[in-house]
Design an enzyme around this catalytic site. Structure first.
Site, PDB file in Angstrom:
ATOM      1  N   TYR A 143       0.853  -1.182   0.000  1.00  0.00           N
ATOM      2  CA  TYR A 143       0.000   0.000   0.000  1.00  0.00           C
ATOM      3  C   TYR A 143       0.890   1.233   0.000  1.00  0.00           C
ATOM      4  CZ  TYR A 143      -3.386   3.492   1.644  1.00  0.00           C
ATOM      5  OH  TYR A 143      -4.182   4.607   1.767  1.00  0.00           O
ATOM      6  N   ASP A 238       9.336   2.816  -0.357  1.00  0.00           N
ATOM      7  CA  ASP A 238       8.304   3.454   0.448  1.00  0.00           C
ATOM      8  C   ASP A 238       8.544   3.046   1.902  1.00  0.00           C
ATOM      9  OD1 ASP A 238       6.135   4.467   1.710  1.00  0.00           O
ATOM     10  OD2 ASP A 238       4.633   3.564   0.381  1.00  0.00           O
ATOM     11  N   LYS A 266       4.377   8.795   8.905  1.00  0.00           N
ATOM     12  CA  LYS A 266       4.130   8.131  10.189  1.00  0.00           C
ATOM     13  C   LYS A 266       5.100   8.572  11.300  1.00  0.00           C
ATOM     14  CE  LYS A 266       1.082   4.857   8.253  1.00  0.00           C
ATOM     15  NZ  LYS A 266       1.067   4.030   7.074  1.00  0.00           N
TER      16      LYS A 266
END
Ligand SMILES: *Cc1c(COP(=O)(O)O)cnc(C)c1O
Length: 426
Positions: A143, A238, A266
Site C-alpha cells: 500500500y 516506500d 508516520k
C-alpha cells in the site's frame, strides 16, 4: 455507559460516510462497531466508556514512543504557543531536514509534505518527470496511499497491466501501473525486460506491512536494485512505515539497499500529520522551484508537526531502542507460536523489529496471495476475543501489530495470557 458509546456511533454514522474518516477504522473485517477513544498514555488506550486497552495499533505505526510521550507533547505545546502555521520557512524545517538526511543513508535532500499519500504521489511524479517515462511497477498487497496511480492491483499472473482498485480511478491511469507479486524475482525480471523502455520507477515497501507483515525474502530487494540500475529505472523505497521503525536509518539501512528516492511519513510526524520524499540531490532538484516537477502544500513543513517529528527523532537517536523493541516483539511472536502450536491451530507468525503479524495459515507467507489464503474468520474471532479482554489489535487481518517503547514485558505477558484464552475459543 455503553449507551453513550452507541450514541456516538449513531451520530458519526449519520454525518460521516461510513461513520469514519478512514475506512479500516470501521471494523468491517472484524464485525461490531468501533471503539471511540477518549485519551491514551504510553501503550494504553482509554475508550469513551472508560475501558482500558493495551494498544497494538499505535495509530497505525507513527507512535513508536507510545501515546503522549512527554517530550513530544512538550515540543508540540511549545510550537503551538508560537503559532500553528506561517506558510513561510522556519528554523525547525531546516533542522528537521538535516536530521533526516543524516539518518537515512540514501537521502541527500528532502521535501516535507502533509501525509504519506502525498509523499508517494510526489515520488511517482518526480520519477516520471526525471526519467521522462510514464509506467511504474508496484507489488500486490503493498500500500502506498490512495493516489490514482498507486491504487491498483493486478489480476492473477505476472505483469498484468492494472485494473483500478477503486471507482473513480480512470482506467487510462491504471494502465500505467504494472502490478506484480511481492518477493517474486523471476516475475519482476520478466516484467522489467518487457517494459524497460517505458518504466519510470519501481515502488516497493522494503518490508511489506500493509497486508500484515511480509518480510522481503533473501535477495528480493537486491534484485530490484540491480535491475533498476541496469535499465535506468528509479527505485523508490516506500519507508512510510519502516523508516525509524525497523532501524533508525530505515529498512535501507537494515538491508543495505540504496534507493533513488525514499518516502517517509508516520513516525517522522510523532503522531502529527506529515510525510516526506527524499533522495539523491540530482533527482530532488527536479522539484519546483528549481526544477519542472510541480509540488506544493499550504501546510507542508507545518511547524507543530515538525516539532513533534524533531522531538521523536531526538528521543530515538538518544535512546536507540531498536534492540530492546526487537527482543520484546520476539517475545510476543514466540509466545504466539507456542500457543498456536499447543492448540494445533495452523499459524504463521511474521516479525521484523517492532512489527509483526499472526496469519492463520499453515504456509509460510511470502506474498499477497498467501495472505488471502489465510483464515480471515479465525482472525475475526481472535480479534473479538482479544478486544473483550482489553487488547486492541488492528481491526483487520491485513494490518500489522505495532509495539512501542512504552510496552513492557508485563504488557506482553498479559497479552499472551489473553491470547491463550482467545485462541482456545476460535
Ligand atoms: C500509511 C502508508 C502510506 C500512506 O500514508 P498516509 O499518511 O496514510 O497517507 C503510504 N505508504 C505506506 C507504506 C504506508 O504504510
Amino acid at each position: 455507559m455503553t449507551k453513550w458509546r452507541s450514541d456516538l456511533w449513531e451520530k458519526a454514522s449519520a454525518y460521516i460516510p461510513g461513520g469514519v474518516n478512514s475506512p479500516v477504522r470501521a471494523f468491517r473485517k472484524v464485525g461490531g462497531t468501533p471503539i471511540f477513544i477518549d485519551h491514551a498514555r504510553g501503550c494504553y488506550l482509554y475508550d469513551c466508556d472508560g475501558k482500558e486497552y493495551i494498544d497494538y495499533v499505535m495509530s497505525w505505526g507513527p507512535l513508536i514512543l507510545g501515546h503522549a510521550h512527554p517530550r513530544v507533547i512538550s515540543a508540540v505545546k511549545k510550537a503551538c504557543e508560537k503559532g500553528t502555521s506561517f506558510g513561510a520557512p522556519t528554523e525547525g524545517e531546516a533542522v528537521f531536514a538535516e536530521m533526516i538526511v543524516k539518518a537515512v543513508p540514501s537521502i541527500e535532500k528532502v521535501r516535507l509534505v502533509s501525509s504519506g499519500t502525498e509523499a508517494t504521489m510526489t515520488a511517482i511524479r518526480l520519477a516520471r518527470g526525471f526519467t521522462g517515462k510514464d509506467d511504474i511497477i508496484k507489488f500486490e498487497g503493498c500500500y502506498h496511499g490512495h493516489s490514482d496511480s498507486l491504487l491498483v492491483k493486478a489480476g492473477s499472473g505476472a505483469a498484468t497491466f492494472g485494473m483500478p482498485d477503486s471507482l473513480g480511478v480512470p482506467a487510462d491511469f491504471a494502465r500505467h501501473t504494472v502490478t506484480l507479486p511481492y518477493n517474486d524475482v523471476e516475475g519482476f525480471a520478466r516484467a522489467v525486460e518487457e517494459n524497460q523502455d517505458t518504466l519510470a520507477c519501481v515502488i516497493v515497501e522494503p518490508v511489506a506491512a500493509n497486508m500484515g507483515v511480509v518480510p522481503p525474502t533473501e535477495g528480493f530487494l537486491g534484485a530490484l536494485r540491480d535491475y533498476c540500475s541496469r535499465h535506468d529505472i528509479l527505485l523508490v523505497l516506500d519507508e512510510v512505515i519502516t523508516a525509524f521503525r525497523v532501524a533508525y536509518g530505515g529498512a535501507q539501512d537494515l538491508y543495505g539497499i540504496t534507493p533513488d528516492l525514499t518516502t517517509l511519513g508516520k513516525i517522522i510526524g510523532g503522531g502529527m500529520p506529515i510525510g516526506a520524499v527524499g533522495g539523491k540531490a540530482i533527482i530532488m532538484d527536479e522539484l519546483a522551484p528549481d526544477g519542472g516537477v510541480y509540488q506544493a502544500g499550504t501546510l507542508s513543513g507545518n511547524p507543530v508537526a515538525v516539532a513533534a517529528g524533531i522531538a521523536t527523532l531526538k528521543v530515538l537517536s538518544e535512546e536507540s531502542p531498536y534492540e530492546g523493541l526487537n527482543r520484546l516483539t520476539c517475545m510476543f511472536a514466540d509466545g504466539l507460536r507456542a500457543i498456536t502450536e499447543k492448540l494445533s491451530i495452523p499459524s504463521c507468525v511474521t516479525q521484523v523489529g517492532s512489527m509483526m503479524s499472526l496469519f492463520f495459515t499453515d504456509e509460510t507467507v511470502r506474498d499477497f496471495h498467501a495472505v488471502l489464503r489465510a483464515d480471515a474468520a479465525k482472525y475475526r474471532s481472535y480479534f473479538r476475543g482479544m478486544l473483550n479482554k482489553g487488547i486492541y489489535l488492528a481491526p483487520s487481518p491485513y494490518e500489522a501489530t505495532f509495539l512501542s517503547t512504552a510496552h513492557t514485558e508485563q504488557d506482553i505477558e498479559r497479552t499472551l495470557e489473553a491470547a491463550r484464552e482467545s485462541l482456545r475459543e476460535i
